[in-house]
Motif scaffolding. Structure first.
Motif, short mmCIF file in Angstrom:
data_model
loop_
_atom_site.label_atom_id
_atom_site.label_comp_id
_atom_site.label_asym_id
_atom_site.label_seq_id
_atom_site.Cartn_x
_atom_site.Cartn_y
_atom_site.Cartn_z
N UNK A 76 2.62 37.59 47.41
CA UNK A 76 4.19 37.78 46.55
C UNK A 76 4.30 35.76 47.53
N UNK A 77 5.14 34.90 46.55
CA UNK A 77 5.11 33.28 46.42
C UNK A 77 7.08 33.51 47.05
N UNK A 78 6.78 32.82 47.57
CA UNK A 78 7.92 32.55 48.39
C UNK A 78 8.98 33.36 49.00
N UNK A 79 8.43 34.22 49.46
CA UNK A 79 9.52 36.00 49.34
C UNK A 79 9.56 36.03 51.27
N UNK A 80 10.37 36.13 51.23
CA UNK A 80 10.82 37.00 53.14
C UNK A 80 9.80 38.05 53.57
N UNK A 81 9.27 37.32 54.98
CA UNK A 81 7.50 38.27 55.04
C UNK A 81 8.05 39.74 55.10
N UNK A 82 9.21 39.95 55.23
CA UNK A 82 10.39 41.50 55.50
C UNK A 82 10.79 42.04 54.31
N UNK A 83 9.99 41.29 52.83
CA UNK A 83 10.79 42.21 51.43
C UNK A 83 9.10 42.66 51.46
N UNK A 84 8.02 42.90 51.85
CA UNK A 84 7.04 43.31 51.63
C UNK A 84 5.84 43.73 52.58
N UNK A 85 6.57 43.50 54.04
CA UNK A 85 5.86 44.07 55.38
C UNK A 85 7.16 44.56 56.19
N UNK A 86 6.26 45.63 57.27
CA UNK A 86 7.46 45.92 58.11
C UNK A 86 8.09 45.21 59.52
N UNK A 87 6.92 44.18 59.03
CA UNK A 87 8.26 43.08 60.27
C UNK A 87 9.03 42.18 60.15
N UNK A 88 10.09 42.53 60.93
CA UNK A 88 11.65 41.67 60.28
C UNK A 88 12.00 40.20 60.63
N UNK A 89 11.77 39.79 59.95
CA UNK A 89 11.34 38.70 59.72
C UNK A 89 12.01 37.75 58.17
N UNK A 90 11.87 37.07 58.26
CA UNK A 90 13.30 36.39 57.02
C UNK A 90 12.47 35.20 56.49
N UNK A 91 11.38 34.73 57.06
CA UNK A 91 10.42 33.75 57.28
C UNK A 91 9.84 33.84 55.80
N UNK A 92 9.05 32.68 55.53
CA UNK A 92 8.89 32.98 53.76
C UNK A 92 7.61 32.18 54.16
#
Length: 235
Positions: A76-92
């Motif tokens: 994943x490139x410049x995508x929020x961690x929460x978009x592909x893991x269970x981690x509740x984070x908007x960081x990219x």
């Protein structure tokens, strides 16, 4: 002859991409002595705000970092961690690679052996703080990945779990200016060529490589030199 022509075209493209990388690591505005933004290099190496489900091998230039990266099962490139893991984070993370199954090679039969994270910084950047320190950012990402456990693609399909045996390998792609050197002082060893840095961190356990832009370019040129020479392209 057709296959040779396609290969020659691909090698010529690689040469052009490296020539562009050489330009992007310098000043965008010579009079004002301002470097190109890191987004320009990020975009050259891999399109932003997408994942590997949206790209084919011709859509990116991950070979600049490492030819093997093109064969990771998911990135994943410049995508929020929460978009592909269970981690509740908007960081990219700039780029995150999840090693599960791979087209061309495998390290072992274990699921999810390696997660690779890449952080780009603007060429020539001098001013660093806790907010933009690439090592702090990457260590935070590793911690978030470990807390997330499950990795999914954009369709929601589980790719693999992140377990106790998962290793983390981080690239910091940045010029080692005085500002960055002060942030990294005493943490890592110089690479054999003296141009980069490498080493390990604890808590979280992570292998880290610091790759300045001149090393990134020179190493990519060296890996492709035989092909360039065969076509009379030189460096």
């Amino acid at each position: 002859m057709g296959n040779y022509g396609s290969l020659a075209e691909y090698v010529i493209k690689r040469k052009a991409v490296l020539d562009l990388l050489d330009k992007l690591r310098g000043f965008a505005n010579v009079d004002e002595e301002k470097h190109h933004l890191e987004d320009a290099i990020h975009q050259l190496i891999c399109p932003m705000r997408v994942d590997s489900n949206e790209l084919c091998i011709d859509d990116h230039n991950l070979w600049i970092l490492d030819d093997r990266l093109a064969f990771y099962n998911f990135f994943a490139s410049d995508k929020p961690i929460r978009s592909f893991t269970d981690a509740a984070s908007r960081r990219e993370p700039d780029i995150a690679f999840i090693y599960d199954s791979c087209v061309a090679w495998r390290e072992s039969e274990r699921a999810c052996d390696t997660v690779i994270l890449v952080e780009f910084k603007r060429p020539g950047l001098e001013i660093y703080s806790d907010k933009n320190d690439p090592l702090i950012q990457l260590m935070d990402y590793v911690t978030l990945f470990k807390s997330g456990k499950t990795v999914r693609n954009r369709k929601g399909n589980v790719i693999s779990g992140i377990g106790a045996n998962t290793s983390f390998h981080c690239y910091i792609v940045a010029d080692v200016t005085d500002g960055l050197a002060k942030r990294l002082r005493g943490r890592f060893d110089p690479t054999p060529d003296g141009k980069g840095l490498f080493g390990y961190t604890r808590n979280p356990d992570t292998y880290v490589e610091v790759i300045p832009y001149d090393k990134l370019l020179l190493d990519a040129q060296a890996r492709n030199a035989i092909f360039f020479d065969k076509l009379g392209l030189g460096n």
